[in-house]
Design a protein around this motif. Structure first.
Motif, PDB file in Angstrom:
ATOM      1  N   TRP A 115      -2.730  -8.067  11.543  1.00  0.00           N
ATOM      2  CA  TRP A 115      -2.872  -6.956  10.599  1.00  0.00           C
ATOM      3  C   TRP A 115      -1.495  -6.478  10.141  1.00  0.00           C
ATOM      4  CZ3 TRP A 115      -1.428  -1.809  10.264  1.00  0.00           C
ATOM      5  CH2 TRP A 115      -2.059  -1.053   9.261  1.00  0.00           C
ATOM      6  N   ARG A 116      -0.567  -6.368  11.073  1.00  0.00           N
ATOM      7  CA  ARG A 116       0.769  -5.873  10.743  1.00  0.00           C
ATOM      8  C   ARG A 116       1.460  -6.806   9.741  1.00  0.00           C
ATOM      9  NH1 ARG A 116       1.932  -1.633  13.972  1.00  0.00           N
ATOM     10  NH2 ARG A 116       4.111  -1.668  13.337  1.00  0.00           N
TER      11      ARG A 116
ATOM     12  N   GLN B 174       0.407  -6.173   6.300  1.00  0.00           N
ATOM     13  CA  GLN B 174       0.945  -4.921   5.754  1.00  0.00           C
ATOM     14  C   GLN B 174       2.456  -4.999   5.544  1.00  0.00           C
ATOM     15  OE1 GLN B 174      -1.567  -2.558   5.353  1.00  0.00           O
ATOM     16  NE2 GLN B 174      -2.915  -4.052   6.329  1.00  0.00           N
TER      17      GLN B 174
ATOM     18  N   TRP C 283      -0.550   0.609   0.207  1.00  0.00           N
ATOM     19  CA  TRP C 283      -0.597  -0.855   0.139  1.00  0.00           C
ATOM     20  C   TRP C 283       0.559  -1.423  -0.696  1.00  0.00           C
ATOM     21  CZ3 TRP C 283      -6.470  -0.388  -1.100  1.00  0.00           C
ATOM     22  CH2 TRP C 283      -7.182  -0.229   0.102  1.00  0.00           C
TER      23      TRP C 283
ATOM     24  N   PRO D 254      -2.579  -6.103   1.233  1.00  0.00           N
ATOM     25  CA  PRO D 254      -2.907  -7.073   2.283  1.00  0.00           C
ATOM     26  C   PRO D 254      -4.039  -8.042   1.942  1.00  0.00           C
ATOM     27  CG  PRO D 254      -3.769  -4.904   2.840  1.00  0.00           C
ATOM     28  CD  PRO D 254      -2.939  -4.723   1.616  1.00  0.00           C
TER      29      PRO D 254
ATOM     30  N   SER E 183       2.367   2.877  11.938  1.00  0.00           N
ATOM     31  CA  SER E 183       1.887   2.098  10.801  1.00  0.00           C
ATOM     32  C   SER E 183       2.730   2.402   9.569  1.00  0.00           C
ATOM     33  CB  SER E 183       0.416   2.394  10.524  1.00  0.00           C
ATOM     34  OG  SER E 183       0.265   3.715  10.053  1.00  0.00           O
TER      35      SER E 183
ATOM     36  N   PRO F 244      -2.929   3.831   6.286  1.00  0.00           N
ATOM     37  CA  PRO F 244      -2.929   2.416   5.919  1.00  0.00           C
ATOM     38  C   PRO F 244      -4.224   1.967   5.268  1.00  0.00           C
ATOM     39  CG  PRO F 244      -3.265   2.687   8.275  1.00  0.00           C
ATOM     40  CD  PRO F 244      -2.964   4.027   7.734  1.00  0.00           C
TER      41      PRO F 244
END
Lengths: 238, 238
Positions: A49-50, A53, A91, A96, B225, B230
């Motif tokens: 996930w990171r 992003q 975003w 993403p 985050s 996010p």
């Protein structure tokens, strides 16, 4: 074959966030956010996930693999307007998704093309139309309903969802926004039947994946228990 | 060491039965019963449950083993009055518990002694007292909160439950009686944290067992985050 899929992180009592924030104060200080970040902690910790992003670090583990697989399986997305608007700034220039996103809305807006394969197309003629447009754009991959919760609930209500994965987090919130709620519009003695297809457990979250079979009447079936009432379900302690 | 445990079969949306039956018509024809029998089908099919009821047949499988283990681990039970009264006739002269049962009630009644080790003692001074009496009677085994749902919710709310096992059945009911509901009395930004200790999956039901750690404040933790937002959780499609 293209499936319409969705996945959502929920508490053990079915909430994907705390009570909906409105009015005064910032979202980040709200009970909605506090619940949301508790429920999605496993996501934010995951390397896959990171990476999407543009954040460094994270854990490369089973949870991360599941997120990577989920992103990879999606050829296009369907999304609600509140989620799309809320995500627009964070975003950034390279969201993403890396795929076309179809945003269900009542307010027309020109398509927004971002870097890395993501575009946001605003669809004003309903959820079914957005899903059909996403299907055409998905190149044989899945159409993923990205959220939020109320859009996903509408997709389920309309009988348009083929597969649902819930990531069940070991916490009880007691209040908040629930995915599977009265908005599903099920009558008494009516249910949505599912078939579990995969269960993956990690300490922080249990991933339950189901094929959605659709609505069915709840026909009484006491399996020959003989009594008709082997173990009444409720007690009020009175 | 004696733990206070509970287990309950629930739909994917958290219901253990359909909407509570009251008024006209028989329970067996109610939406409550239709939901209840859908949710507990895996139980009624299991040999270990049928044996305890004095019914023939059933399947000897993982589900049956889990039921047998659950009965075996319990040295005493705590139960709500509606469940105890509803079960009195169908359970008959030799109820399935084979251990002392402490019934939480406001209406005193003389202890009822049945065959096979089961007795029903009516406790009028509250849930904590019923649990303490059950603990003293459990001979080092567990105190099992047998139900119904509203009694179990009160035990959780009071912080008296050590272990919770939910048997999650692949069906969405949309309406009915929910175990984990507003009655838990959790404030905004407050949660009950759990630790999963066992996940067992079978095609008809997924068994999720948790240690209940207790109430905790939901402290905002966005795990760096970076954005603070996010992926907003909800979209109203508007």
């Amino acid at each position: 074959m293209t499936k319409v899929t969705a996945q959502m992180s929920v508490s053990l009592d079915g909430y994907y966030a705390g009570p909906r924030h409105s009015g005064d104060g910032s979202w980040i200080d709200s009970a909605e956010a506090a619940g949301f970040f508790r429920i999605t902690r496993w996501v934010i910790d995951a390397m896959a996930w990171r990476e999407r992003q543009g954040f460094a670090g994270g854990q490369k583990d089973t949870n991360s693999d599941i997120i990577a697989e989920t992103f990879e399986a999606a050829g296009a997305y369907v999304m609600g307007r509140r989620m799309a608007d809320g995500g627009e700034v964070p975003w950034g220039e390279e969201p993403p998704f890396r795929a076309p996103v179809f945003v269900v809305t009542h307010r027309p807006r020109q398509t927004l093309v971002r870097r890395g394969g993501t575009s946001f197309t605003y669809v004003t003629d309903g959820i079914a139309s957005a899903i059909e447009q996403a299907r055409a754009a998905a190149n044989g991959k899945n159409v993923a309903v990205a959220g939020g919760g109320s859009l996903l609930r509408q997709v389920i209500e309309a009988g348009l969802l083929d597969e649902l994965e819930l990531h069940v987090v070991p916490v009880v919130l007691g209040t908040g926004m629930r995915l599977l709620d009265a908005g599903l519009g099920l009558a008494d003695k009516e249910a949505i039947e599912l078939t579990p297809t995969r269960v993956v457990h990690t300490p922080g979250v249990t991933h339950l994946r189901y094929t959605v079979n659709g609505r069915a009447a709840l026909v009484l079936d006491d399996r020959g228990s003989g009594t008709g009432e082997p173990m009444p379900a409720d007690g009020d302690g009175a």
